[in-house]
Write a protein that holds these residues in place. Structure first.
Motif, PDB file in Angstrom:
ATOM      1  N   PHE A  66       0.847  -1.186   0.000  1.00  0.00           N
ATOM      2  CA  PHE A  66       0.000   0.000   0.000  1.00  0.00           C
ATOM      3  C   PHE A  66       0.886   1.240   0.000  1.00  0.00           C
ATOM      4  O   PHE A  66       1.768   1.373   0.863  1.00  0.00           O
ATOM      5  N   LEU A  67       0.656   2.132  -0.960  1.00  0.00           N
ATOM      6  CA  LEU A  67       1.322   3.434  -0.988  1.00  0.00           C
ATOM      7  C   LEU A  67       0.247   4.494  -0.844  1.00  0.00           C
ATOM      8  O   LEU A  67      -0.622   4.637  -1.718  1.00  0.00           O
ATOM      9  N   GLY A  68       0.279   5.241   0.247  1.00  0.00           N
ATOM     10  CA  GLY A  68      -0.705   6.288   0.470  1.00  0.00           C
ATOM     11  C   GLY A  68      -0.503   7.463  -0.471  1.00  0.00           C
ATOM     12  O   GLY A  68       0.524   7.577  -1.145  1.00  0.00           O
ATOM     13  N   PRO A  69      -1.483   8.365  -0.516  1.00  0.00           N
ATOM     14  CA  PRO A  69      -1.370   9.554  -1.359  1.00  0.00           C
ATOM     15  C   PRO A  69      -0.150  10.388  -0.962  1.00  0.00           C
ATOM     16  O   PRO A  69       0.190  10.501   0.215  1.00  0.00           O
ATOM     17  N   GLY A  70       0.511  10.949  -1.950  1.00  0.00           N
ATOM     18  CA  GLY A  70       1.623  11.860  -1.684  1.00  0.00           C
ATOM     19  C   GLY A  70       2.922  11.206  -1.275  1.00  0.00           C
ATOM     20  O   GLY A  70       3.852  11.903  -0.867  1.00  0.00           O
ATOM     21  N   VAL A  71       3.027   9.892  -1.388  1.00  0.00           N
ATOM     22  CA  VAL A  71       4.296   9.225  -1.058  1.00  0.00           C
ATOM     23  C   VAL A  71       5.330   9.603  -2.118  1.00  0.00           C
ATOM     24  O   VAL A  71       5.066   9.518  -3.314  1.00  0.00           O
ATOM     25  N   ASN A  72       6.492  10.047  -1.675  1.00  0.00           N
ATOM     26  CA  ASN A  72       7.567  10.451  -2.575  1.00  0.00           C
ATOM     27  C   ASN A  72       8.722   9.470  -2.448  1.00  0.00           C
ATOM     28  O   ASN A  72       9.330   9.352  -1.388  1.00  0.00           O
ATOM     29  N   LEU A  73       8.998   8.752  -3.546  1.00  0.00           N
ATOM     30  CA  LEU A  73      10.123   7.821  -3.584  1.00  0.00           C
ATOM     31  C   LEU A  73      11.199   8.460  -4.446  1.00  0.00           C
ATOM     32  O   LEU A  73      10.919   8.943  -5.532  1.00  0.00           O
ATOM     33  N   ASP A  74      12.405   8.476  -3.982  1.00  0.00           N
ATOM     34  CA  ASP A  74      13.534   9.211  -4.555  1.00  0.00           C
ATOM     35  C   ASP A  74      13.379   9.541  -6.043  1.00  0.00           C
ATOM     36  O   ASP A  74      13.160   8.664  -6.872  1.00  0.00           O
ATOM     37  N   ASP A  75      13.508  10.825  -6.370  1.00  0.00           N
ATOM     38  CA  ASP A  75      13.323  11.301  -7.745  1.00  0.00           C
ATOM     39  C   ASP A  75      14.425  10.849  -8.694  1.00  0.00           C
ATOM     40  O   ASP A  75      14.181  10.667  -9.881  1.00  0.00           O
ATOM     41  N   LEU A  76      15.647  10.709  -8.204  1.00  0.00           N
ATOM     42  CA  LEU A  76      16.781  10.434  -9.082  1.00  0.00           C
ATOM     43  C   LEU A  76      17.218   8.976  -9.119  1.00  0.00           C
ATOM     44  O   LEU A  76      17.787   8.528 -10.113  1.00  0.00           O
ATOM     45  N   TYR A  77      16.990   8.236  -8.050  1.00  0.00           N
ATOM     46  CA  TYR A  77      17.488   6.862  -7.954  1.00  0.00           C
ATOM     47  C   TYR A  77      16.384   5.892  -7.513  1.00  0.00           C
ATOM     48  O   TYR A  77      16.547   5.166  -6.527  1.00  0.00           O
ATOM     49  N   PRO A  78      15.255   5.850  -8.220  1.00  0.00           N
ATOM     50  CA  PRO A  78      14.158   4.972  -7.779  1.00  0.00           C
ATOM     51  C   PRO A  78      14.543   3.499  -7.752  1.00  0.00           C
ATOM     52  O   PRO A  78      14.031   2.728  -6.936  1.00  0.00           O
ATOM     53  N   GLU A  79      15.479   3.108  -8.603  1.00  0.00           N
ATOM     54  CA  GLU A  79      15.885   1.701  -8.690  1.00  0.00           C
ATOM     55  C   GLU A  79      16.627   1.230  -7.442  1.00  0.00           C
ATOM     56  O   GLU A  79      16.830   0.032  -7.258  1.00  0.00           O
ATOM     57  N   LEU A  80      17.013   2.149  -6.577  1.00  0.00           N
ATOM     58  CA  LEU A  80      17.722   1.781  -5.345  1.00  0.00           C
ATOM     59  C   LEU A  80      16.776   1.562  -4.165  1.00  0.00           C
ATOM     60  O   LEU A  80      17.221   1.311  -3.053  1.00  0.00           O
ATOM     61  N   ILE A  81      15.480   1.674  -4.411  1.00  0.00           N
ATOM     62  CA  ILE A  81      14.496   1.468  -3.345  1.00  0.00           C
ATOM     63  C   ILE A  81      13.838   0.112  -3.543  1.00  0.00           C
ATOM     64  O   ILE A  81      13.337  -0.198  -4.619  1.00  0.00           O
ATOM     65  N   THR A  82      13.853  -0.699  -2.479  1.00  0.00           N
ATOM     66  CA  THR A  82      13.189  -2.003  -2.483  1.00  0.00           C
ATOM     67  C   THR A  82      12.154  -2.022  -1.373  1.00  0.00           C
ATOM     68  O   THR A  82      12.472  -1.751  -0.213  1.00  0.00           O
TER      69      THR A  82
END
Length: 173
Positions: A66-82
Protein backbone atom coordinates in the motif's frame (compact mmCIF):
# COMPACT_ATOMS: atom_id res chain seq x y z
CA UNK A 1 35.73 26.04 -8.05
CA UNK A 2 33.25 24.27 -10.33
CA UNK A 3 29.64 25.52 -10.07
CA UNK A 4 27.22 23.22 -8.19
CA UNK A 5 24.95 22.69 -11.21
CA UNK A 6 27.87 21.31 -13.23
CA UNK A 7 29.01 19.11 -10.33
CA UNK A 8 25.50 17.66 -9.98
CA UNK A 9 25.17 17.08 -13.72
CA UNK A 10 28.58 15.39 -13.87
CA UNK A 11 27.76 13.12 -10.91
CA UNK A 12 24.44 12.04 -12.41
CA UNK A 13 25.95 11.48 -15.85
CA UNK A 14 28.66 9.28 -14.31
CA UNK A 15 26.12 7.30 -12.27
CA UNK A 16 23.94 6.53 -15.29
CA UNK A 17 26.90 6.04 -17.64
CA UNK A 18 25.89 8.87 -19.96
CA UNK A 19 28.43 10.96 -21.88
CA UNK A 20 28.41 14.03 -24.08
CA UNK A 21 25.55 16.23 -25.23
CA UNK A 22 23.40 13.26 -26.20
CA UNK A 23 23.89 11.85 -22.69
CA UNK A 24 22.67 15.11 -21.16
CA UNK A 25 19.56 15.02 -23.34
CA UNK A 26 19.01 11.35 -22.48
CA UNK A 27 19.31 12.10 -18.76
CA UNK A 28 16.79 14.97 -18.89
CA UNK A 29 14.30 12.80 -20.79
CA UNK A 30 14.79 10.11 -18.17
CA UNK A 31 14.27 12.65 -15.38
CA UNK A 32 11.15 14.11 -17.03
CA UNK A 33 9.65 10.63 -17.52
CA UNK A 34 10.33 9.76 -13.87
CA UNK A 35 8.91 13.08 -12.69
CA UNK A 36 5.67 12.53 -14.63
CA UNK A 37 5.26 8.99 -13.26
CA UNK A 38 6.08 10.13 -9.69
CA UNK A 39 3.57 13.00 -9.91
CA UNK A 40 0.85 10.69 -11.23
CA UNK A 41 1.61 8.13 -8.49
CA UNK A 42 1.35 10.79 -5.77
CA UNK A 43 -2.12 11.92 -6.86
CA UNK A 44 -3.46 8.54 -7.93
CA UNK A 45 -6.96 7.78 -6.60
CA UNK A 46 -6.02 4.15 -5.91
CA UNK A 47 -2.91 2.71 -4.26
CA UNK A 48 -2.69 -0.09 -6.84
CA UNK A 49 -2.18 2.47 -9.59
CA UNK A 50 0.48 4.21 -7.48
CA UNK A 51 2.33 0.91 -7.06
CA UNK A 52 2.25 0.22 -10.82
CA UNK A 53 3.50 3.72 -11.65
CA UNK A 54 6.35 3.45 -9.12
CA UNK A 55 7.31 0.06 -10.57
CA UNK A 56 7.45 1.71 -14.01
CA UNK A 57 9.98 4.16 -12.53
CA UNK A 58 12.16 1.25 -11.43
CA UNK A 59 11.21 0.97 -7.75
CA UNK A 60 11.37 -2.69 -6.65
CA UNK A 61 7.96 -3.34 -5.08
CA UNK A 62 6.63 -6.67 -3.84
CA UNK A 63 3.07 -7.96 -3.52
CA UNK A 64 0.27 -6.51 -1.38
CA UNK A 65 1.96 -3.12 -0.92
CA UNK A 66 0.00 0.00 0.00
CA UNK A 67 1.32 3.43 -0.99
CA UNK A 68 -0.70 6.29 0.47
CA UNK A 69 -1.37 9.55 -1.36
CA UNK A 70 1.62 11.86 -1.68
CA UNK A 71 4.30 9.23 -1.06
CA UNK A 72 7.57 10.45 -2.57
CA UNK A 73 10.12 7.82 -3.58
CA UNK A 74 13.53 9.21 -4.56
CA UNK A 75 13.32 11.30 -7.74
CA UNK A 76 16.78 10.43 -9.08
CA UNK A 77 17.49 6.86 -7.95
CA UNK A 78 14.16 4.97 -7.78
CA UNK A 79 15.89 1.70 -8.69
CA UNK A 80 17.72 1.78 -5.35
CA UNK A 81 14.50 1.47 -3.35
CA UNK A 82 13.19 -2.00 -2.48
CA UNK A 83 9.82 -2.46 -0.81
CA UNK A 84 9.09 -6.08 0.04
CA UNK A 85 5.68 -7.82 0.38
CA UNK A 86 2.90 -6.72 2.75
CA UNK A 87 4.29 -3.23 3.40
CA UNK A 88 2.12 -0.21 4.14
CA UNK A 89 3.48 3.30 3.57
CA UNK A 90 1.34 6.17 4.82
CA UNK A 91 0.54 9.41 3.04
CA UNK A 92 3.18 12.07 2.69
CA UNK A 93 6.08 9.76 3.47
CA UNK A 94 9.41 10.52 1.77
CA UNK A 95 12.05 7.90 1.03
CA UNK A 96 15.46 9.00 -0.22
CA UNK A 97 18.21 6.88 -1.78
CA UNK A 98 20.55 9.86 -1.93
CA UNK A 99 21.55 13.02 -0.13
CA UNK A 100 23.18 15.97 -1.81
CA UNK A 101 23.79 19.56 -0.69
CA UNK A 102 22.87 20.75 -4.18
CA UNK A 103 23.70 24.45 -4.12
CA UNK A 104 26.79 24.82 -1.94
CA UNK A 105 30.02 23.81 -3.64
CA UNK A 106 31.83 24.36 -0.33
CA UNK A 107 29.66 21.89 1.62
CA UNK A 108 29.51 19.50 -1.32
CA UNK A 109 33.25 19.27 -1.94
CA UNK A 110 34.56 19.63 1.63
CA UNK A 111 32.03 17.97 3.94
CA UNK A 112 28.97 16.36 2.36
CA UNK A 113 29.59 14.78 -1.04
CA UNK A 114 26.67 13.16 -2.83
CA UNK A 115 25.74 9.97 -1.01
CA UNK A 116 23.88 7.29 -2.97
CA UNK A 117 22.80 4.19 -1.02
CA UNK A 118 19.96 1.68 -1.38
CA UNK A 119 16.94 1.66 0.92
CA UNK A 120 15.12 -1.55 1.84
CA UNK A 121 11.79 -1.88 3.57
CA UNK A 122 11.37 -5.47 4.64
CA UNK A 123 8.22 -7.58 4.53
CA UNK A 124 5.36 -6.64 6.84
CA UNK A 125 6.70 -3.22 7.82
CA UNK A 126 4.36 -0.28 8.36
CA UNK A 127 5.59 3.26 7.75
CA UNK A 128 3.06 5.68 9.25
CA UNK A 129 2.18 8.97 7.49
CA UNK A 130 4.67 11.81 7.18
CA UNK A 131 7.78 9.77 7.87
CA UNK A 132 11.16 10.44 6.27
CA UNK A 133 13.57 7.60 5.52
CA UNK A 134 17.10 8.57 4.55
CA UNK A 135 19.59 6.92 2.18
CA UNK A 136 21.13 3.59 3.16
CA UNK A 137 18.43 2.60 5.65
CA UNK A 138 16.89 -0.84 6.12
CA UNK A 139 13.56 -1.12 7.92
CA UNK A 140 13.35 -4.61 9.44
CA UNK A 141 10.56 -7.14 9.00
CA UNK A 142 7.28 -6.35 10.77
CA UNK A 143 8.62 -3.09 12.15
CA UNK A 144 6.66 0.12 12.66
CA UNK A 145 7.85 3.66 11.98
CA UNK A 146 5.65 6.12 13.89
CA UNK A 147 4.00 9.07 12.16
CA UNK A 148 6.35 11.94 11.35
CA UNK A 149 9.49 10.04 12.29
CA UNK A 150 12.85 10.71 10.66
CA UNK A 151 14.72 7.43 10.23
CA UNK A 152 18.48 7.96 10.19
CA UNK A 153 19.56 4.49 11.38
CA UNK A 154 18.52 0.96 10.46
CA UNK A 155 15.44 -0.36 12.25
CA UNK A 156 15.72 -3.88 13.65
CA UNK A 157 12.99 -6.44 12.84
CA UNK A 158 9.90 -6.40 15.10
CA UNK A 159 10.68 -2.94 16.44
CA UNK A 160 8.59 0.22 16.84
CA UNK A 161 10.47 3.51 16.36
CA UNK A 162 9.19 7.06 16.75
CA UNK A 163 10.49 10.61 16.74
CA UNK A 164 13.04 12.86 15.16
CA UNK A 165 15.48 11.22 14.99
CA UNK A 166 13.60 7.93 15.27
CA UNK A 167 14.33 6.04 18.47
CA UNK A 168 13.18 2.63 19.66
CA UNK A 169 9.87 2.78 21.52
CA UNK A 170 9.47 -0.96 22.00
CA UNK A 171 10.17 -4.42 20.62
CA UNK A 172 7.29 -6.51 19.30
CA UNK A 173 6.98 -10.13 20.37
Amino acid sequence: MECPEKINERELMEYYGYTGSFGVIKFYFRYAFNWILQTMAKISPHYGISVKLQRMRGVNIGKHVFLGPGVNLDDLYPELITIEDYVGIGMGTMIFAHSNPTCSPYLKTKYYPREVKPVTIKSGAWIAPGSIILAGITIGEHSVVGAGSVVMKNVEPYTVVIGCPAKVLKKLE
